[in-house]
Design an enzyme around this catalytic site. Structure first.
Site, PDB file in Angstrom:
ATOM      1  N   CYS A 141     -10.368  35.927  38.545  1.00 27.87           N
ATOM      2  CA  CYS A 141     -10.203  36.876  39.641  1.00 27.87           C
ATOM      3  C   CYS A 141      -9.181  37.944  39.300  1.00 27.87           C
ATOM      4  O   CYS A 141      -9.262  39.057  39.777  1.00 27.87           O
ATOM      5  CB  CYS A 141      -9.772  36.157  40.911  1.00 27.87           C
ATOM      6  SG  CYS A 141     -10.459  34.523  41.041  1.00 27.87           S
ATOM      7  N   THR A 201     -29.133  26.445  57.246  1.00 29.34           N
ATOM      8  CA  THR A 201     -29.976  25.413  56.636  1.00 29.34           C
ATOM      9  C   THR A 201     -29.318  24.908  55.363  1.00 29.34           C
ATOM     10  O   THR A 201     -28.893  25.691  54.527  1.00 29.34           O
ATOM     11  CB  THR A 201     -31.376  25.996  56.340  1.00 29.34           C
ATOM     12  OG1 THR A 201     -31.892  26.515  57.565  1.00 29.34           O
ATOM     13  CG2 THR A 201     -32.305  24.940  55.777  1.00 29.34           C
ATOM     14  N   GLY A 219     -15.614  26.287  46.852  1.00 25.14           N
ATOM     15  CA  GLY A 219     -14.187  26.031  47.049  1.00 25.14           C
ATOM     16  C   GLY A 219     -13.546  27.038  47.990  1.00 25.14           C
ATOM     17  O   GLY A 219     -12.727  26.674  48.840  1.00 25.14           O
ATOM     18  N   SER A 220     -13.902  28.303  47.856  1.00 22.74           N
ATOM     19  CA  SER A 220     -13.274  29.341  48.674  1.00 22.74           C
ATOM     20  C   SER A 220     -13.546  29.099  50.157  1.00 22.74           C
ATOM     21  O   SER A 220     -12.633  29.177  50.994  1.00 22.74           O
ATOM     22  CB  SER A 220     -13.791  30.734  48.287  1.00 22.74           C
ATOM     23  OG  SER A 220     -13.503  30.999  46.930  1.00 22.74           O
ATOM     24  N   ASN A 278      -5.130  26.186  38.638  1.00 26.11           N
ATOM     25  CA  ASN A 278      -6.278  26.632  37.849  1.00 26.11           C
ATOM     26  C   ASN A 278      -5.896  27.471  36.626  1.00 26.11           C
ATOM     27  O   ASN A 278      -6.686  27.624  35.717  1.00 26.11           O
ATOM     28  CB  ASN A 278      -7.258  27.413  38.729  1.00 26.11           C
ATOM     29  CG  ASN A 278      -6.589  28.483  39.548  1.00 26.11           C
ATOM     30  OD1 ASN A 278      -5.666  28.203  40.314  1.00 26.11           O
ATOM     31  ND2 ASN A 278      -7.023  29.711  39.399  1.00 26.11           N
ATOM     32  N   GLN A 331      -9.722  22.099  40.858  1.00 25.34           N
ATOM     33  CA  GLN A 331      -9.533  21.849  39.424  1.00 25.34           C
ATOM     34  C   GLN A 331      -9.291  20.369  39.115  1.00 25.34           C
ATOM     35  O   GLN A 331      -9.141  20.000  37.950  1.00 25.34           O
ATOM     36  CB  GLN A 331      -8.357  22.670  38.880  1.00 25.34           C
ATOM     37  CG  GLN A 331      -8.608  24.159  38.864  1.00 25.34           C
ATOM     38  CD  GLN A 331      -9.671  24.584  37.854  1.00 25.34           C
ATOM     39  OE1 GLN A 331      -9.997  23.864  36.912  1.00 25.34           O
ATOM     40  NE2 GLN A 331     -10.226  25.766  38.052  1.00 25.34           N
ATOM     41  N   HIS A 375     -19.233  23.769  40.771  1.00 22.87           N
ATOM     42  CA  HIS A 375     -19.406  24.432  39.463  1.00 22.87           C
ATOM     43  C   HIS A 375     -18.213  24.239  38.533  1.00 22.87           C
ATOM     44  O   HIS A 375     -18.246  24.657  37.385  1.00 22.87           O
ATOM     45  CB  HIS A 375     -19.762  25.908  39.640  1.00 22.87           C
ATOM     46  CG  HIS A 375     -18.648  26.827  40.039  1.00 22.87           C
ATOM     47  ND1 HIS A 375     -17.999  27.610  39.120  1.00 22.87           N
ATOM     48  CD2 HIS A 375     -18.091  27.105  41.236  1.00 22.87           C
ATOM     49  CE1 HIS A 375     -17.087  28.346  39.745  1.00 22.87           C
ATOM     50  NE2 HIS A 375     -17.120  28.054  41.030  1.00 22.87           N
TER      51      HIS A 375
HETATM   52  C1  LIG Z   1     -12.590  28.074  41.324  1.00 23.87           C
HETATM   53  C2  LIG Z   1     -11.530  27.752  42.290  1.00 23.87           C
HETATM   54  C3  LIG Z   1     -11.678  28.031  43.661  1.00 23.87           C
HETATM   55  C4  LIG Z   1     -12.879  28.749  44.205  1.00 23.87           C
HETATM   56  O1  LIG Z   1     -14.046  27.983  44.190  1.00 23.87           O
HETATM   57  P1  LIG Z   1     -15.458  28.704  44.370  1.00 23.87           P
HETATM   58  O2  LIG Z   1     -16.433  27.589  44.483  1.00 23.87           O
HETATM   59  O3  LIG Z   1     -15.663  29.526  43.156  1.00 23.87           O
HETATM   60  O4  LIG Z   1     -15.375  29.506  45.626  1.00 23.87           O
HETATM   61  C5  LIG Z   1     -10.669  27.669  44.516  1.00 23.87           C
HETATM   62  N1  LIG Z   1      -9.552  27.049  44.070  1.00 23.87           N
HETATM   63  C6  LIG Z   1      -9.378  26.768  42.771  1.00 23.87           C
HETATM   64  C7  LIG Z   1      -8.145  26.062  42.350  1.00 23.87           C
HETATM   65  C8  LIG Z   1     -10.347  27.107  41.837  1.00 23.87           C
HETATM   66  O5  LIG Z   1     -10.155  26.838  40.552  1.00 23.87           O
END
Ligand SMILES: *Cc1c(COP(=O)(O)O)cnc(C)c1O
Length: 397
Positions: free
Chosen positions: A324, A237, A70-71, A151, A179, A201
């Site tokens: 975080c 890759t 996500g990041s 989140n 989320q 995840h």
């Molecule tokens: C967990 C989360 C992220 C980050 O995702 P990662 O795959 O851990 O980098 C970004 N935005 C929200 C709203 C999240 O809950």
């Protein structure tokens, strides 16, 4: 009893995802860029996963770019808007005060580079107003980025309305849907979304893999230079096993969406009703507009970290904010954005449940939390001041 109630931080991988991944690791370990049969077999599996993921979002395969999560997807979406805007001297970005740090920190960096950032208020209920978005848009606005669901408190944003306003004004619209995907029905076309981030995840897939959806015609900017993977937009890759695991998890979550929602919502409601009975407690975020599984409370007179640790000793995994912010002494920026004062925001607890939780577990939480809150209040000088009237209560009893 062991109760995992921190699904907004991460989830356990599903059997379907583990099986799909191990199968891929054993059978399609080739490099999808190789021209020989071993490589091309991996390529076929990779592209099948891309199609399956696209289908779950109402998108086409070409609109799906794989990322490390996500990041990365959030950062790439913002960089894309910056690059596209630069050609037209557009240096203004609109977002909200309670985005994930992957968005907020990327925007802070841009602010230092001369970009103008408008962070919209999310009001007491944790919901952005589409009218505020409309009012903030200027001729030089390059991007509106508003998360689909928060989140920490779980509130759902009026994404479709915001997307429609952006379309009307010709402004790019990105949503961090990490989320929401796998938990809410999502259709990128109906929701008027230009770019969307997701992470495997958070819906029982593997960690370290995600997607940036970009509507056809949007030229993505690259964060990672190198080979021509992902049509030259994301080198490296491909992580075939994780991508296959992500597709399996998303297909499963999408297929069982209604059934899971029907199971989780009553559990969440029981949790909210029970926790509200604790005096001077407060449910954060709108009562109705929320994802099925996230519940966030403030309890006056206590520290969320102590609450979390004592619950952990009783086998309950929870969070005092987002993972975080845990470990830092600042209260959550999300709770502060709702107008909750610092000292009250410190006493927060997030419980995030899903279909793997049971009613017995909810009963166990509802037994443990009031006891631990009472115990902590008994030792709290802040609570003593509140009790004898030296300090004023912020919430009603
Ligand atoms: C967990 C989360 C992220 C980050 O995702 P990662 O795959 O851990 O980098 C970004 N935005 C929200 C709203 C999240 O809950």
């Amino acid at each position: 009893m062991q109760v995992y109630a921190d699904h907004a931080a991460t989830t356990e991988m599903s059997e379907a995802a583990i099986n799909a991944m191990t199968e891929a690791m054993r059978t399609v370990w080739g490099n999808p860029s190789s021209l020989h049969t071993v490589g091309q077999e991996a390529k076929v599996v990779l592209e099948k996963a891309r199609e399956e993921i696209a289908e779950c979002l109402g998108a086409t395969a070409k609109e799906i770019t794989f990322t490390s999560g996500g990041s990365e997807a959030d950062n790439q979406a913002i960089l894309t808007a910056v690059k596209l805007g630069a050609a037209k001297q557009k240096k203004h970005i609109i977002s909200t005060k309670f985005e994930h740090h992957a968005v907020l920190h990327a925007l802070e960096k841009l602010a230092k580079e001369g970009y103008e950032i408008t962070l919209l208020d999310v009001h007491e209920n944790g919901v952005v107003s589409p009218d505020d978005v409309r009012a903030a848009i200027r001729p030089e606005t390059a991007l509106v980025t508003v998360m689909y669901a928060n989140n920490e408190i779980g509130t759902i944003q009026p994404v479709r309305e915001i997307g429609a306003i952006c379309r009307e004004k010709g402004v790019l619209f990105h949503t961090d849907a990490v989320q929401a995907v796998g938990h809410l029905p999502i259709d990128v076309a109906k929701d008027n979304i230009d770019m969307l981030s997701l992470s495997a995840h958070k819906f029982h897939g593997p960690k370290g893999v995600g997607v940036l959806y970009a509507r056809r015609g949007i030229r993505l900017a690259t964060l990672i230079e190198g080979g021509a993977q992902e049509r030259g937009k994301r080198a490296g890759t491909e992580n075939t096993p994780s991508i296959v695991g992500m597709a399996a998890a998303l297909k499963e979550a999408t297929a069982h969406l209604e059934e899971n929602t029907a199971k989780v919502v009553p559990l969440r409601e029981k949790l909210i009703t029970g926790l509200r009975k604790i005096p001077y407690s407060h449910l954060n975020g709108d009562r109705e507009r929320r994802v099925p599984g996230i519940v966030n409370f403030c309890f006056e007179g206590i520290e969320g970290e102590s609450l979390l640790l004592l619950l952990d000793m009783r086998g309950i995994s929870s969070s005092s904010g987002s993972a975080c912010t845990s470990g830092s002494l600042d209260p959550s920026h999300v709770l502060l954005s709702l107008g909750i004062p610092h000292e009250v925001a410190h006493g927060s607890l997030r419980l995030s449940i899903d279909e793997t939780n049971t009613e017995e577990q909810i009963d166990y939480i509802l037994e443990a939390v009031p006891q631990v809150v009472n115990y902590l209040r008994g030792m709290s000088p802040v609570w003593e001041d509140l009790e004898c009237g030296k300090r004023k209560h912020f919430f009603a009893k």
